[in-house]
Design an enzyme around this catalytic site. Structure first.
Site, PDB file in Angstrom:
ATOM      1  N   HIS A  31     -74.015  54.625  20.821  1.00 60.21           N
ATOM      2  CA  HIS A  31     -73.532  54.616  22.196  1.00 60.21           C
ATOM      3  C   HIS A  31     -73.999  53.343  22.907  1.00 60.21           C
ATOM      4  O   HIS A  31     -75.152  53.229  23.303  1.00 60.21           O
ATOM      5  CB  HIS A  31     -74.038  55.875  22.923  1.00 60.21           C
ATOM      6  CG  HIS A  31     -73.538  56.000  24.305  1.00 60.21           C
ATOM      7  ND1 HIS A  31     -74.306  56.518  25.325  1.00 60.21           N
ATOM      8  CD2 HIS A  31     -72.355  55.671  24.869  1.00 60.21           C
ATOM      9  CE1 HIS A  31     -73.613  56.500  26.448  1.00 60.21           C
ATOM     10  NE2 HIS A  31     -72.432  55.988  26.190  1.00 60.21           N
TER      11      HIS A  31
ATOM     12  N   VAL B  92     -62.445  55.084  21.226  1.00 57.75           N
ATOM     13  CA  VAL B  92     -61.214  55.513  21.894  1.00 57.75           C
ATOM     14  C   VAL B  92     -61.580  56.343  23.123  1.00 57.75           C
ATOM     15  O   VAL B  92     -62.739  56.707  23.306  1.00 57.75           O
ATOM     16  CB  VAL B  92     -60.291  56.293  20.919  1.00 57.75           C
ATOM     17  CG1 VAL B  92     -59.897  55.415  19.738  1.00 57.75           C
ATOM     18  CG2 VAL B  92     -60.926  57.588  20.444  1.00 57.75           C
TER      19      VAL B  92
ATOM     20  N   ASP C 183     -55.929  49.060  18.124  1.00 52.98           N
ATOM     21  CA  ASP C 183     -55.485  49.885  19.241  1.00 52.98           C
ATOM     22  C   ASP C 183     -53.998  50.138  19.024  1.00 52.98           C
ATOM     23  O   ASP C 183     -53.315  49.323  18.400  1.00 52.98           O
ATOM     24  CB  ASP C 183     -55.707  49.168  20.577  1.00 52.98           C
ATOM     25  CG  ASP C 183     -55.697  50.126  21.754  1.00 52.98           C
ATOM     26  OD1 ASP C 183     -56.780  50.440  22.284  1.00 52.98           O
ATOM     27  OD2 ASP C 183     -54.590  50.580  22.145  1.00 52.98           O
TER      28      ASP C 183
END
Length: 176
Positions: free
Chosen positions: A140, A90, A33
């Site tokens: 997902h 993200v 990140d």
């Protein structure tokens, strides 16, 4: 392809959960990140989640410690150079995802599969940003990732059968 090292970009709720389940499955995880604070919060959330699992007897205390040791954090996407598989988690913004996909396509060896956790953007459109559209798919995860048993595997128009089989196999390895 034997997946040993997984890169996860995005250390929010979804990314940290994805990192946790891959580490629980025995993978070395690089959690990336841009925000060191987000990485700190993600690590704390993972430790807390593993602690709860240990308290409930779902995992041993020593296993929780081993899982934490398999997760490394970084602010640099370039650290994914040794990853066998990368998950993008993200924020759901096209400009952010576009930048991540274009950057990863340059950094990663061509055989590395790149999956997205998006639930709203077309996989084909994201895959078209790369020189590896056959190696791009959707994975997902449902929230909260560590406890929800479902992951939706989505193929783009160019996603190969080999990529689809690999992603489905990984989902099974994760207990999804």
């Amino acid at each position: 392809m034997d997946i040993q090292t997984v890169g996860v970009t995005g250390a929010g709720r979804m990314g940290s959960g994805i990192a946790q389940v891959f580490a629980l499955a025995g993978c070395r995880v690089l959690l990336q990140d841009l925000s060191p604070e987000a990485l700190h919060q993600a690590t704390a959330a993972i430790a807390q989640g593993l602690g709860k699992q240990a308290q409930k007897g779902r995992i041993r205390e020593t296993e929780a410690e081993a899982v934490l040791l398999r997760i490394q954090t970084t602010v640099a996407l370039g650290d994914f150079k040794d990853a066998d598989f990368v998950v993008e988690a993200v924020p759901e913004r096209w400009d952010v995802k576009r930048q991540v996909f274009e950057t990863l396509d340059i950094l990663l060896p061509p055989e590395v599969r790149l999956v997205t956790n998006t639930g709203s953007l077309p996989i084909t459109r994201l895959a078209a940003l790369t020189k590896r559209p056959d190696r791009v798919a959707g994975m997902h995860f449902m929230s909260p990732v560590p406890t929800m048993p479902l992951v939706e595997v989505v193929r783009g128009l160019a996603t190969s059968e080999a990529t689809l089989e690999l992603v489905c196999g990984l989902a099974a390895r994760l207990g999804k």
